[in-house]
Design a protein around this motif. Structure first.
Motif, PDB file in Angstrom:
ATOM      1  N   VAL A 130       0.845  -1.202   0.000  1.00  0.00           N
ATOM      2  CA  VAL A 130       0.000   0.000   0.000  1.00  0.00           C
ATOM      3  C   VAL A 130       0.877   1.247   0.000  1.00  0.00           C
ATOM      4  CG1 VAL A 130      -1.675   1.324   1.343  1.00  0.00           C
ATOM      5  CG2 VAL A 130      -1.979  -1.141   1.062  1.00  0.00           C
ATOM      6  N   GLU A 131       1.915   1.275   0.822  1.00  0.00           N
ATOM      7  CA  GLU A 131       2.809   2.428   0.885  1.00  0.00           C
ATOM      8  C   GLU A 131       3.533   2.652  -0.443  1.00  0.00           C
ATOM      9  OE1 GLU A 131       5.280   1.537   4.249  1.00  0.00           O
ATOM     10  OE2 GLU A 131       3.735   2.173   5.680  1.00  0.00           O
ATOM     11  N   TYR A 133       2.368   2.282  -3.357  1.00  0.00           N
ATOM     12  CA  TYR A 133       1.462   2.994  -4.263  1.00  0.00           C
ATOM     13  C   TYR A 133       1.400   4.483  -3.937  1.00  0.00           C
ATOM     14  CZ  TYR A 133      -0.217  -1.399  -6.180  1.00  0.00           C
ATOM     15  OH  TYR A 133      -0.297  -2.614  -6.802  1.00  0.00           O
ATOM     16  N   GLU A 134       1.749   4.836  -2.722  1.00  0.00           N
ATOM     17  CA  GLU A 134       1.721   6.236  -2.297  1.00  0.00           C
ATOM     18  C   GLU A 134       3.049   6.946  -2.564  1.00  0.00           C
ATOM     19  OE1 GLU A 134       0.744   5.718   1.808  1.00  0.00           O
ATOM     20  OE2 GLU A 134      -1.383   5.409   1.406  1.00  0.00           O
ATOM     21  N   THR A 135       4.073   6.205  -2.953  1.00  0.00           N
ATOM     22  CA  THR A 135       5.396   6.773  -3.187  1.00  0.00           C
ATOM     23  C   THR A 135       5.463   7.346  -4.597  1.00  0.00           C
ATOM     24  OG1 THR A 135       6.347   5.126  -1.706  1.00  0.00           O
ATOM     25  CG2 THR A 135       7.868   6.309  -3.147  1.00  0.00           C
TER      26      THR A 135
END
Length: 154
Positions: A130-131, A133-135
């Protein structure tokens, strides 16, 4: 290429279809780089930005390149290639005497953490996905410099 051990998989795309078996297969340890793809279009001009047939691509094909044989400004030649079509990726693989992995093969390889071939039930692994995808701008990183799972730098 790295050997990937097959196994049983519950595909993300068909939770109601049940588990499927995936045979052992080979997968490149590293993603294809911009430089490697540039070499490909030099040798196979039918895949150049201005020459590719519209049936095999869309307006996004190599949209970040400046021209047929010129990467875009500030593009890292050693970053993974982006903005190619499935057809172009398939042709690239064929020219290397390789093939694209199937969806099930890709899912099987991608569910691995650093230490487990199957980390689907590992909450920390799922949080990392999930992280990721936020990077921002992960496409700009050099191939081989990022997270390596159980199978390599997939």
């Amino acid at each position: 290429m790295k050997p990937i051990k097959g196994g049983t998989l519950l595909p993300l795309y068909g939770l109601d279809s049940g588990k499927v078996w995936v045979d052992d297969f080979l997968l490149d340890e590293y993603a294809v780089t911009n430089k490697q793809y540039l070499d490909f279009v030099k040798n196979y001009p039918e895949w150049q930005k201005s020459r590719v047939k519209s049936i095999f691509s869309d307006e996004g094909y190599l949209s970040n390149w400046q021209g047929d044989l010129q990467l875009g400004e500030n593009m890292n030649p050693n970053s993974p290639i982006t903005n190619v079509s499935w057809f172009a990726a398939k042709a690239y693989c064929a020219c290397q005497d390789k093939r694209l992995p199937s969806v099930d093969e890709w899912e099987l390889a991608a569910r691995a953490s650093e230490n487990k071939s199957n980390a689907e039930k590992d909450s920390l692994f799922n949080q990392r996905i999930v992280e990721s995808y936020e990077t921002p701008n992960t496409y700009a990183k050099t191939v081989g410099s990022t997270y390596k799972n159980y199978w390599g730098d997939l």
